[in-house]
Motif scaffolding. Sequence first.
Motif, PDB file in Angstrom:
ATOM      1  N   VAL A 166     -50.026   9.809  19.118  1.00  0.00           N
ATOM      2  CA  VAL A 166     -50.293   8.726  18.177  1.00  0.00           C
ATOM      3  C   VAL A 166     -51.072   7.642  18.917  1.00  0.00           C
ATOM      4  O   VAL A 166     -50.825   7.380  20.087  1.00  0.00           O
ATOM      5  CB  VAL A 166     -48.995   8.177  17.555  1.00  0.00           C
ATOM      6  CG1 VAL A 166     -48.076   7.591  18.605  1.00  0.00           C
ATOM      7  CG2 VAL A 166     -49.274   7.164  16.480  1.00  0.00           C
ATOM      8  N   ARG A 167     -52.026   7.046  18.213  1.00  0.00           N
ATOM      9  CA  ARG A 167     -52.831   5.979  18.808  1.00  0.00           C
ATOM     10  C   ARG A 167     -52.790   4.762  17.884  1.00  0.00           C
ATOM     11  O   ARG A 167     -53.132   4.849  16.701  1.00  0.00           O
ATOM     12  CB  ARG A 167     -54.273   6.430  19.014  1.00  0.00           C
ATOM     13  CG  ARG A 167     -55.147   5.382  19.676  1.00  0.00           C
ATOM     14  CD  ARG A 167     -56.546   5.892  20.027  1.00  0.00           C
ATOM     15  NE  ARG A 167     -57.183   6.595  18.934  1.00  0.00           N
ATOM     16  CZ  ARG A 167     -57.622   7.851  18.998  1.00  0.00           C
ATOM     17  NH1 ARG A 167     -57.499   8.551  20.091  1.00  0.00           N
ATOM     18  NH2 ARG A 167     -58.187   8.414  17.949  1.00  0.00           N
ATOM     19  N   VAL A 199     -41.493   6.545  17.695  1.00  0.00           N
ATOM     20  CA  VAL A 199     -42.321   6.211  18.865  1.00  0.00           C
ATOM     21  C   VAL A 199     -41.496   5.370  19.838  1.00  0.00           C
ATOM     22  O   VAL A 199     -40.601   4.628  19.416  1.00  0.00           O
ATOM     23  CB  VAL A 199     -43.613   5.465  18.478  1.00  0.00           C
ATOM     24  CG1 VAL A 199     -44.497   6.319  17.599  1.00  0.00           C
ATOM     25  CG2 VAL A 199     -43.327   4.158  17.798  1.00  0.00           C
ATOM     26  N   VAL A 218     -52.887   3.074  12.763  1.00  0.00           N
ATOM     27  CA  VAL A 218     -52.182   4.133  13.466  1.00  0.00           C
ATOM     28  C   VAL A 218     -52.924   5.427  13.154  1.00  0.00           C
ATOM     29  O   VAL A 218     -53.125   5.773  11.996  1.00  0.00           O
ATOM     30  CB  VAL A 218     -50.706   4.222  13.024  1.00  0.00           C
ATOM     31  CG1 VAL A 218     -50.014   5.392  13.706  1.00  0.00           C
ATOM     32  CG2 VAL A 218     -49.984   2.927  13.336  1.00  0.00           C
ATOM     33  N   GLU A 219     -53.354   6.096  14.217  1.00  0.00           N
ATOM     34  CA  GLU A 219     -54.102   7.341  14.065  1.00  0.00           C
ATOM     35  C   GLU A 219     -53.334   8.486  14.717  1.00  0.00           C
ATOM     36  O   GLU A 219     -52.606   8.285  15.685  1.00  0.00           O
ATOM     37  CB  GLU A 219     -55.467   7.226  14.725  1.00  0.00           C
ATOM     38  CG  GLU A 219     -56.346   6.148  14.105  1.00  0.00           C
ATOM     39  CD  GLU A 219     -57.646   5.998  14.850  1.00  0.00           C
ATOM     40  OE1 GLU A 219     -58.684   6.276  14.228  1.00  0.00           O
ATOM     41  OE2 GLU A 219     -57.613   5.615  16.036  1.00  0.00           O
ATOM     42  N   PHE A 220     -53.557   9.660  14.180  1.00  0.00           N
ATOM     43  CA  PHE A 220     -52.924  10.868  14.695  1.00  0.00           C
ATOM     44  C   PHE A 220     -54.034  11.841  15.076  1.00  0.00           C
ATOM     45  O   PHE A 220     -54.448  12.665  14.264  1.00  0.00           O
ATOM     46  CB  PHE A 220     -51.990  11.470  13.648  1.00  0.00           C
ATOM     47  CG  PHE A 220     -50.938  10.487  13.215  1.00  0.00           C
ATOM     48  CD1 PHE A 220     -49.813  10.279  13.999  1.00  0.00           C
ATOM     49  CD2 PHE A 220     -51.096   9.736  12.061  1.00  0.00           C
ATOM     50  CE1 PHE A 220     -48.847   9.348  13.618  1.00  0.00           C
ATOM     51  CE2 PHE A 220     -50.144   8.809  11.671  1.00  0.00           C
ATOM     52  CZ  PHE A 220     -49.019   8.612  12.461  1.00  0.00           C
ATOM     53  N   SER A 261     -54.924  11.409   9.013  1.00  0.00           N
ATOM     54  CA  SER A 261     -55.075  11.025  10.412  1.00  0.00           C
ATOM     55  C   SER A 261     -55.035   9.530  10.688  1.00  0.00           C
ATOM     56  O   SER A 261     -54.910   9.139  11.840  1.00  0.00           O
ATOM     57  CB  SER A 261     -56.372  11.613  10.978  1.00  0.00           C
ATOM     58  OG  SER A 261     -57.482  11.038  10.323  1.00  0.00           O
ATOM     59  N   ILE A 311     -42.043   9.197  11.773  1.00  0.00           N
ATOM     60  CA  ILE A 311     -42.483   9.300  13.153  1.00  0.00           C
ATOM     61  C   ILE A 311     -41.661   8.352  14.004  1.00  0.00           C
ATOM     62  O   ILE A 311     -41.487   7.182  13.659  1.00  0.00           O
ATOM     63  CB  ILE A 311     -43.986   8.933  13.275  1.00  0.00           C
ATOM     64  CG1 ILE A 311     -44.838   9.938  12.504  1.00  0.00           C
ATOM     65  CG2 ILE A 311     -44.423   8.909  14.727  1.00  0.00           C
ATOM     66  CD1 ILE A 311     -45.377   9.400  11.256  1.00  0.00           C
ATOM     67  N   ALA A 358     -45.412  10.696  20.339  1.00  0.00           N
ATOM     68  CA  ALA A 358     -44.421  10.402  19.309  1.00  0.00           C
ATOM     69  C   ALA A 358     -43.744  11.703  18.913  1.00  0.00           C
ATOM     70  O   ALA A 358     -44.117  12.786  19.370  1.00  0.00           O
ATOM     71  CB  ALA A 358     -45.100   9.770  18.101  1.00  0.00           C
ATOM     72  N   THR A 413     -52.024   4.488  23.239  1.00  0.00           N
ATOM     73  CA  THR A 413     -51.794   5.898  22.930  1.00  0.00           C
ATOM     74  C   THR A 413     -50.431   6.305  23.481  1.00  0.00           C
ATOM     75  O   THR A 413     -50.106   6.015  24.636  1.00  0.00           O
ATOM     76  CB  THR A 413     -52.901   6.777  23.525  1.00  0.00           C
ATOM     77  OG1 THR A 413     -54.166   6.336  23.008  1.00  0.00           O
ATOM     78  CG2 THR A 413     -52.695   8.241  23.168  1.00  0.00           C
TER      79      THR A 413
END
Length: 144
Positions: free
Chosen positions: A26-27, A101, A40-42, A50, A99, A12, A9
């Motif tokens: 972001v995960r 990161v 990739v999850e939001f 998501s 995005i 970002a 996690t």
Amino acid sequence: MTEDSTTLTLDARLELGGGRFVDLPVRFGYRRGAPFAVVVEFPGLARAASAWEFCRDLLRKGLHRPAGIGDVRVAPPCRCHGRRELRITLRADDGTAVIDVPVEPVRRWLHDQVFTLVPRGGEAELIDWGVELVRLAGGGPGRC
């Protein structure tokens, strides 16, 4: 992290355009049961936006050079343009999200956890090819 999965996690930055950004959690997730893919999850975004699933090698390649030709593209930091982050571009029918990161945590996570969990070249041994053939033939639910 369990013995079959790992997550990372991070904070970002979502590009809004015109040089404006907004912070966004972001995960990244990886499961031994889906050895070719990262997710990739939001957290907190609408369900439709998501989660994105794509090849873990795309993420690895994007650490070193621009990678991807489809809906997901990954680009390494670009010092000549003043960008120090890993850039992930996600394209959908209703728009594009860019995005940024932090690169080093992603690099360490891939090396220390993802590729330790399933080494490169070992992915195919973990796939139940009978189930996948049924799914491809339209006889079962897909993962995408």
